[in-house]
Design an enzyme around this catalytic site. Structure first.
Site, short mmCIF file in Angstrom:
data_model
loop_
_atom_site.label_atom_id
_atom_site.label_comp_id
_atom_site.label_asym_id
_atom_site.label_seq_id
_atom_site.Cartn_x
_atom_site.Cartn_y
_atom_site.Cartn_z
N PRO A 9 0.79 -1.23 0.00
CA PRO A 9 0.00 0.00 0.00
C PRO A 9 0.83 1.28 0.00
CG PRO A 9 -0.20 -1.15 2.10
CD PRO A 9 0.48 -2.09 1.15
N ASN A 10 0.35 2.21 -0.80
CA ASN A 10 0.89 3.57 -0.91
C ASN A 10 2.23 3.65 -1.64
OD1 ASN A 10 -1.30 4.81 0.56
ND2 ASN A 10 -0.45 3.80 2.36
N ARG A 17 5.07 10.86 -2.63
CA ARG A 17 4.75 10.57 -1.23
C ARG A 17 5.93 10.92 -0.32
NH1 ARG A 17 4.66 4.47 1.33
NH2 ARG A 17 3.83 5.09 3.36
N TYR A 22 10.96 9.00 1.37
CA TYR A 22 10.97 7.96 0.34
C TYR A 22 11.66 8.37 -0.97
CZ TYR A 22 7.63 5.80 3.53
OH TYR A 22 7.04 5.27 4.65
N ASN A 72 8.07 -5.42 -0.57
CA ASN A 72 7.93 -4.28 0.33
C ASN A 72 6.45 -4.24 0.67
OD1 ASN A 72 7.74 -1.91 1.70
ND2 ASN A 72 9.01 -0.73 0.28
N ALA A 75 2.89 -0.72 5.05
CA ALA A 75 2.41 -0.77 6.44
C ALA A 75 1.91 -2.15 6.85
CB ALA A 75 1.31 0.27 6.63
N HIS A 78 3.86 -4.35 9.36
CA HIS A 78 3.76 -4.22 10.81
C HIS A 78 2.48 -4.84 11.39
CE1 HIS A 78 6.98 -1.53 9.80
NE2 HIS A 78 6.15 -0.74 9.14
N ASP A 85 1.82 -15.63 7.18
CA ASP A 85 1.41 -17.03 6.99
C ASP A 85 1.59 -17.45 5.55
OD1 ASP A 85 0.75 -17.38 9.63
OD2 ASP A 85 -1.42 -17.27 9.34
N GLU A 96 12.54 -9.37 2.26
CA GLU A 96 11.78 -8.21 2.73
C GLU A 96 12.62 -6.95 2.53
OE1 GLU A 96 10.92 -8.45 6.93
OE2 GLU A 96 10.21 -6.38 7.05
N HIS A 98 12.68 -2.47 2.79
CA HIS A 98 12.07 -1.19 3.16
C HIS A 98 12.97 -0.07 2.70
CE1 HIS A 98 9.02 -3.19 5.42
NE2 HIS A 98 9.97 -3.94 5.97
N ILE A 99 12.38 0.90 2.06
CA ILE A 99 13.13 2.05 1.53
C ILE A 99 13.70 2.88 2.69
CG2 ILE A 99 12.85 4.21 0.24
CD1 ILE A 99 10.52 2.68 -1.29
N SER A 100 12.87 3.14 3.68
CA SER A 100 13.32 3.93 4.83
C SER A 100 13.88 3.01 5.91
CB SER A 100 12.14 4.73 5.40
OG SER A 100 11.14 3.85 5.90
N ARG A 105 12.51 5.19 12.86
CA ARG A 105 11.22 5.90 12.79
C ARG A 105 10.36 5.55 14.01
NH1 ARG A 105 8.83 5.24 6.93
NH2 ARG A 105 7.48 6.89 7.76
N ARG A 109 6.79 1.04 13.79
CA ARG A 109 7.43 0.49 12.59
C ARG A 109 8.62 -0.41 12.91
NH1 ARG A 109 5.10 3.76 8.43
NH2 ARG A 109 4.53 5.78 9.27
C1 DQA Z 1 8.05 1.16 4.13
C2 DQA Z 1 8.06 1.41 5.63
C3 DQA Z 1 6.68 1.17 6.24
O1 DQA Z 1 6.71 1.42 7.63
C4 DQA Z 1 5.69 2.10 5.60
O2 DQA Z 1 4.39 1.83 6.11
C5 DQA Z 1 5.69 2.06 4.11
C6 DQA Z 1 6.98 1.98 3.44
C7 DQA Z 1 9.41 1.52 3.49
O3 DQA Z 1 9.63 1.09 2.36
O4 DQA Z 1 10.20 2.25 4.09
O5 DQA Z 1 4.67 2.16 3.47
O6 DQA Z 1 7.82 -0.22 3.90
#
Ligand code: DQA
Length: 140
Positions: A9-10, A17, A22, A72, A75, A78, A85, A96, A98-100, A105, A109
């Protein structure tokens, strides 16, 4: 080699964003660069804002001929026991990303539901995490 990138998502909003967190690049441009750099890797891409759609796609790919999945989960990382599963159930290894740096943070997270069932995790190097994840599959 066949690799699928799945963004949750997002992440369709990358580039607009919260650019301070990001970055300024859209995912389409990141993907274009990766495909250019790794001409010998077949990179497929899927993005969804919906948990069930991500699970459906993981199940579809997870018993097929893909060598790896880069996920990725946004959210859902978390919160989603269902995605965890699913990763545990499928055969294809999942990295897995994550960009950030989620550990720098908010506390919410800091915990990932999915890390336990992933092959490895790459966090906090901006959109370069996708390239690093590809490298991790190539260096096997
Ligand atoms: C994220 C980190 C997550 O906490 C956040 O909800 C995202 C992006 C990252 O790529 O840093 O949507 O997965």
């Amino acid at each position: 080699m066949n690799i699928t990138i799945i963004n949750g998502p997002n992440l369709n909003l990358l580039g607009t964003r919260e650019p301070g967190i990001y970055g300024n690049s859209s995912f389409e441009s990141v993907l274009q660069q990766l495909r250019k750099k790794y001409g010998n890797v077949n990179i497929t891409y899927f993005q969804s804002n919906h948990e069930g759609d991500i699970i459906d796609r993981l199940q579809e790919i997870g018993f097929g001929d893909a060598d790896g999945i880069i996920l990725n989960a946004g959210a859902y990382t978390h919160t989603s026991l269902a995605i965890a599963d699913c990763i545990a159930a499928i055969k294809t290894p999942v990295v897995e990303v994550h960009i950030s740096n989620v550990h720098a943070r908010e506390e919410i997270r800091h915990h990932s539901m999915i890390s336990r069932v992933c092959k490895g995790i790459i966090i906090g190097f901006g959109t370069d995490v996708y390239r690093l994840a590809i490298e991790s599959f190539l260096s096997e």
